[in-house]
Design a protein around this motif. Structure first.
Motif, PDB file in Angstrom:
ATOM      1  N   GLU A 174       0.809  -1.225   0.000  1.00 14.03           N
ATOM      2  CA  GLU A 174       0.000   0.000   0.000  1.00 14.03           C
ATOM      3  C   GLU A 174       0.840   1.271   0.000  1.00 14.03           C
ATOM      4  O   GLU A 174       0.337   2.343   0.326  1.00 14.03           O
ATOM      5  N   ASN A 175       2.088   1.161  -0.406  1.00 13.71           N
ATOM      6  CA  ASN A 175       2.965   2.323  -0.460  1.00 13.71           C
ATOM      7  C   ASN A 175       2.504   3.221  -1.609  1.00 13.71           C
ATOM      8  O   ASN A 175       2.695   2.912  -2.791  1.00 13.71           O
ATOM      9  N   ARG A 176       1.882   4.333  -1.254  1.00  8.08           N
ATOM     10  CA  ARG A 176       1.285   5.220  -2.255  1.00  8.08           C
ATOM     11  C   ARG A 176       2.323   5.836  -3.182  1.00  8.08           C
ATOM     12  O   ARG A 176       2.073   6.008  -4.371  1.00  8.08           O
ATOM     13  N   LYS A 177       3.487   6.172  -2.635  1.00  3.99           N
ATOM     14  CA  LYS A 177       4.521   6.774  -3.470  1.00  3.99           C
ATOM     15  C   LYS A 177       5.004   5.777  -4.533  1.00  3.99           C
ATOM     16  O   LYS A 177       5.158   6.130  -5.706  1.00  3.99           O
ATOM     17  N   ALA A 178       5.221   4.535  -4.139  1.00  2.00           N
ATOM     18  CA  ALA A 178       5.670   3.519  -5.092  1.00  2.00           C
ATOM     19  C   ALA A 178       4.576   3.226  -6.123  1.00  2.00           C
ATOM     20  O   ALA A 178       4.869   3.058  -7.315  1.00  2.00           O
ATOM     21  N   ARG A 215      -5.980   2.251  -7.255  1.00  2.00           N
ATOM     22  CA  ARG A 215      -5.575   1.764  -5.923  1.00  2.00           C
ATOM     23  C   ARG A 215      -5.146   2.930  -5.035  1.00  2.00           C
ATOM     24  O   ARG A 215      -5.500   2.985  -3.865  1.00  2.00           O
ATOM     25  N   ILE A 216      -4.407   3.868  -5.604  1.00  2.16           N
ATOM     26  CA  ILE A 216      -3.990   5.051  -4.836  1.00  2.16           C
ATOM     27  C   ILE A 216      -5.212   5.814  -4.353  1.00  2.16           C
ATOM     28  O   ILE A 216      -5.285   6.223  -3.187  1.00  2.16           O
ATOM     29  N   LEU A 217      -6.174   6.010  -5.235  1.00  2.00           N
ATOM     30  CA  LEU A 217      -7.361   6.792  -4.874  1.00  2.00           C
ATOM     31  C   LEU A 217      -8.245   6.057  -3.870  1.00  2.00           C
ATOM     32  O   LEU A 217      -8.985   6.696  -3.119  1.00  2.00           O
ATOM     33  N   GLU A 218      -8.162   4.730  -3.825  1.00  2.00           N
ATOM     34  CA  GLU A 218      -8.850   3.989  -2.756  1.00  2.00           C
ATOM     35  C   GLU A 218      -8.199   4.283  -1.415  1.00  2.00           C
ATOM     36  O   GLU A 218      -8.890   4.447  -0.409  1.00  2.00           O
ATOM     37  N   LEU A 219      -6.864   4.384  -1.415  1.00  2.00           N
ATOM     38  CA  LEU A 219      -6.116   4.647  -0.184  1.00  2.00           C
ATOM     39  C   LEU A 219      -6.149   6.118   0.208  1.00  2.00           C
ATOM     40  O   LEU A 219      -6.141   6.453   1.396  1.00  2.00           O
ATOM     41  N   ASP A 220      -6.159   6.983  -0.779  1.00  2.00           N
ATOM     42  CA  ASP A 220      -6.094   8.432  -0.548  1.00  2.00           C
ATOM     43  C   ASP A 220      -6.967   9.150  -1.583  1.00  2.00           C
ATOM     44  O   ASP A 220      -6.470   9.624  -2.610  1.00  2.00           O
ATOM     45  N   PRO A 221      -8.284   9.247  -1.334  1.00  2.00           N
ATOM     46  CA  PRO A 221      -9.208   9.825  -2.312  1.00  2.00           C
ATOM     47  C   PRO A 221      -8.937  11.288  -2.672  1.00  2.00           C
ATOM     48  O   PRO A 221      -9.406  11.762  -3.705  1.00  2.00           O
ATOM     49  N   ASP A 222      -8.178  11.997  -1.853  1.00  2.00           N
ATOM     50  CA  ASP A 222      -7.914  13.415  -2.103  1.00  2.00           C
ATOM     51  C   ASP A 222      -6.575  13.670  -2.793  1.00  2.00           C
ATOM     52  O   ASP A 222      -6.162  14.815  -2.918  1.00  2.00           O
ATOM     53  N   ASN A 223      -5.898  12.646  -3.250  1.00  2.00           N
ATOM     54  CA  ASN A 223      -4.583  12.787  -3.873  1.00  2.00           C
ATOM     55  C   ASN A 223      -4.718  13.492  -5.221  1.00  2.00           C
ATOM     56  O   ASN A 223      -5.191  12.922  -6.200  1.00  2.00           O
TER      57      ASN A 223
END
Length: 112
Positions: free
Chosen positions: A16-20, A43-51
């Motif tokens: 779940e490393n968003r940067k990677a 997957r990133i937006l599931e973890l961080d919807p405001d990215n």
């Protein structure tokens, strides 16, 4: 591809490393692999919807995928058109070659 390999190594340990995930998505985008890019961004937006960066790249990847789909669609349409009408293609070849089967310029020489 090196960037993607490095990101894959990080993601083996930290899935779940968003940067990677984001760097791998950028690498996929740069390689015109839009489906992979979109998968990582989702997957990133599931973890961080405001990215914000992920949202921007998501829109760019959608545009790229749409353009790629249009190219493929056109290519298949041309292929199918040629397959669907081989009689037309043969008739055109016969007309171009003249009555004796030789190209029209050569047919005129033989007549003289």
């Amino acid at each position: 591809q090196d960037a993607r390999r490095c990101c894959n190594n990080v993601l083996k340990d930290e899935s779940e490393n968003r940067k990677a995930l984001f760097r791998r998505a950028q690498a996929a985008f740069g390689l015109y692999e839009y489906a992979e890019c979109l998968r990582d961004i989702k997957r990133i937006l599931e973890l961080d919807p405001d990215n914000r960066e992920a949202k921007v790249l998501y829109k760019q990847a959608l545009v790229g995928q749409k353009e790629e789909d249009q190219k493929v669609k056109g290519m298949f349409a041309k292929m199918c058109k040629g397959i669907a009408s081989p009689a037309k293609a043969n008739g055109a070849a016969e007309r171009a070659n003249g009555a004796n089967g030789a190209p029209s310029g050569e047919a005129e020489k033989e007549i003289e």
